[in-house]
Write an enzyme that holds these catalytic residues in place. Structure first.
Site, PDB file in Angstrom:
ATOM      1  N   SER A  63       0.826  -1.200   0.000  1.00  0.00           N
ATOM      2  CA  SER A  63       0.000   0.000   0.000  1.00  0.00           C
ATOM      3  C   SER A  63       0.864   1.255   0.000  1.00  0.00           C
ATOM      4  CB  SER A  63      -0.959  -0.031   1.193  1.00  0.00           C
ATOM      5  OG  SER A  63      -1.879   1.031   1.145  1.00  0.00           O
ATOM      6  N   ASP A 111      -2.566   6.043  -4.101  1.00  0.00           N
ATOM      7  CA  ASP A 111      -1.405   5.387  -3.501  1.00  0.00           C
ATOM      8  C   ASP A 111      -0.862   4.313  -4.446  1.00  0.00           C
ATOM      9  OD1 ASP A 111      -3.384   3.463  -3.223  1.00  0.00           O
ATOM     10  OD2 ASP A 111      -2.864   2.956  -1.164  1.00  0.00           O
ATOM     11  N   ASP A 151      -0.798   1.050  -4.784  1.00  0.00           N
ATOM     12  CA  ASP A 151      -1.603  -0.062  -5.308  1.00  0.00           C
ATOM     13  C   ASP A 151      -2.986   0.387  -5.744  1.00  0.00           C
ATOM     14  OD1 ASP A 151      -2.390   0.245  -2.576  1.00  0.00           O
ATOM     15  OD2 ASP A 151      -3.268  -1.757  -2.612  1.00  0.00           O
ATOM     16  N   ASP A 194      -5.741   1.763  -4.371  1.00  0.00           N
ATOM     17  CA  ASP A 194      -7.029   1.615  -3.705  1.00  0.00           C
ATOM     18  C   ASP A 194      -7.426   2.874  -2.934  1.00  0.00           C
ATOM     19  OD1 ASP A 194      -5.138   1.254  -1.707  1.00  0.00           O
ATOM     20  OD2 ASP A 194      -5.891  -0.683  -1.037  1.00  0.00           O
TER      21      ASP A 194
END
Length: 570
Positions: A145, A295, A297, A299
């Site tokens: 993340s 961010d 990744d 999400d």
């Protein structure tokens, strides 16, 4: 088993020579790295398994990930005996993510399980979508993340596209812990790998549009500035905005280059204003109406809009979600789609305004533990009985509809841009729309304090802090008396007026404390499940009469949060 004994197991022939050399050197030199790398095993927290990359049981590496994947393979065989199984795998831009993704695929195919492997970086929500879209038995995404560059991580999704939760996660972890390192099957079968990519992006983007867009108003007149902050959304968000008809999209080109070093920011976290500084600078030059960053990744999303002075201002996660949720439910109500069997999802550390929004529109607000896996579980538990509309949590995550079972920046960005476009067409800003919501329901304002405590000693300090707040609770916050304490580890609520405890067994046990005061203040305290820190979530409440009243109320709320921090000795 002592730390040294655990380390010596990594000197056997199950491990490569480089790993053995590193461990032997730590033993010979008495390095502190030995203790930090082996004193415990990585655990599944709120966002899966996450840690620093390196050698050891407390690090992300070929062997800890291989052990996790072998355990997952064993569990899949126990749950789907004799069936042909499929697992989707995606990975973000972090160092080693692509290699880790292929290694996990090899372990699964060595166990006779087919793998749908993305050819390049893809956002986590696209993985969640793909698990359901391709009818997979499970999914894996390699990501840490928004953590610093030295971190990586491993999330497991089940066949409904949501992250694993108890008791399933416990059963998988039991399988993982039973795997010896010499039992990991690393010799994969490439014949069982199906490579996926751009064609799946289009299916996912179409689903985002279907679930996130309501009114085609002013899309060609909204000035958008977008940055992926070197992360995965360079593959999806620009395409989605174009396909949805947003004509004026300016990209922060330097940050659209994927990189695990995140070279232009100290932290790739859109919660931090500094992460969006380049985008904000560009928006000031290009007269941007809205600035959006995601961010690594893909999400989480951060949003900045024009405030009452015309300056760009970053909204916090609760403010973003308040705007998005209110707008969606307003559209559902106008379309006659609300029947009384709908619900929105939230978490125990998120603003209580979502109870008020749900009440206004005649839907239920279900609340779970921190992390979107719990909202995913809500959808699964009530599927066929109640309709999930949307959900969010304070940490800059939101999801529209149930086509993705995790927070999804792409769908949320489309929705946010629609709201901004509609507002602009009406001669106002998204910020003014937020104030109108506060005039209707009351203003909630939040602050977050992170106290970082690294390593084994840090973990002990965090445990002691939780013990102190649990056994010696604060009696007053910013001059308001504490009237209730919820202890989610004990699953009890203590009413301080009569000193009576009641049971809270509707939410699983978790090491979280919440204080509530007479004037509506809420403070939640919890150790992070993914980082070496303890978090303090502070929420205060007030009324807003008009737009002219708002700035004064905002200053008062910020001052109150500072006083609360002082009372908590932070």
């Amino acid at each position: 088993m002592t730390t040294l004994e655990k380390a010596k197991l990594w000197l056997t022939d199950s491990f490569d020579q480089e790993t053995k050399n590193t461990v032997q050197n730590w033993i010979d030199t008495g390095s502190d790295e030995l203790e930090d790398s082996f004193y415990k095993e990585l655990e599944f927290g709120t966002g899966g398994m996450r840690g620093i990359m390196g050698v050891g049981t407390n690090r992300l590496n070929k062997y800890t990930l291989g052990q996790a994947t072998q355990g997952l393979a064993n569990y899949l065989h126990s749950q789907f005996p004799g069936e042909e199984m499929k697992v989707a795998i995606a990975y973000d831009v972090r160092h080693n993510s692509k290699e880790f993704g292929k290694m996990c695929a090899d372990v699964l195919t060595a166990n006779g399980i087919k793998v749908l492997l993305f050819k390049q970086h893809r956002p986590t929500p696209e993985l969640s979508f793909t698990v359901r879209d391709k009818k997979c038995n499970a999914g894996i995404v390699l990501t840490a993340s928004h953590n610093p560059p030295e971190y990586n991580g491993y999330k497991v999704y089940w066949n409904d596209g949501a992250q694993i939760v108890p008791p399933q996660d416990g059963a998988i972890i039991k399988e993982v812990h039973s795997v010896k390192f010499d039992e990991i099957k690393f010799n994969g079968n490439d014949d069982l790998i199906e490579w996926i990519g751009e064609e799946q992006d289009q299916v996912y983007i179409d689903a985002c549009m279907k679930n996130s867009l309501y009114q085609d108003i002013g899309r060609d007149n909204l000035n958008i500035v977008f940055t992926s902050i070197h992360g995965t959304t360079y593959t999806t968000v620009p395409q989605a905005l174009e396909k949805a008809g947003f004509k004026k999209v300016v990209l922060v080109r330097e940050q659209m280059i994927p990189s695990g070093n995140f070279p232009t920011v100290e932290s790739p976290n859109p919660e931090e204003p500094a992460a969006l500084e380049m985008a904000l600078d560009l928006a000031r030059i290009t007269n941007g109406d809205i600035v959006i960053g995601t961010d690594p990744d893909g999400d989480r999303l951060g949003i900045a809009v024009r405030n009452l002075e015309g300056e760009l201002q970053l909204l916090n996660g609760n403010q973003c979600n308040t705007i998005l949720t209110y707008y969606i439910l307003d559209q559902w109500q106008k379309a006659g789609r609300i029947t009384g069997k709908e619900f929105i999802g939230s978490t125990i550390v998120t603003s209580d305004i979502f109870y008020d929004i749900a009440k206004k529109f005649g839907v239920d607000c279900k609340v779970g533990l921190t992390g979107f896996k719990w909202i995913g579980k809500m959808i699964r538990d009530f599927e066929g009985k109640e309709k999930f509309v949307c959900g969010g949590e304070e940490s800059f995550g939101f999801m529209t509809g149930d086509f993705v079972r995790d927070k999804d920046s792409c769908g949320s960005i489309l929705l946010a841009c629609e709201i901004a476009a509609v507002c602009k067409a009406q001669g106002k800003t998204m910020y003014q729309y937020m104030i109108e919501i506060y005039e209707d329901l009351g203003m909630y304002y939040e602050g977050l304090v992170n106290v970082v405590k690294k390593g084994r000693t840090g973990a002990a300090e965090i445990n002691q802090m939780m013990s102190d707040f649990r056994n010696n609770p604060v009696k007053e916050l910013a001059g308001s008396k504490v009237i209730e304490i919820k202890d989610f580890q004990e699953q009890t609520s203590l009413n301080l007026a009569d000193n009576q405890k009641s049971v809270m067994d509707d939410i699983p046990k978790s090491n979280v404390l919440s204080y509530y005061t007479e004037d509506g203040t809420k403070v939640c305290i919890r150790p992070s499940g993914t980082e070496p820190k303890i978090k303090f979530y502070v929420s205060v409440k007030d009324t807003v009469i008009s737009e002219d009243d708002f700035e004064k109320k905002l200053i008062e709320a910020e001052d109150k949060i500072q006083r609360i921090k002082a009372d908590l000795k932070l």
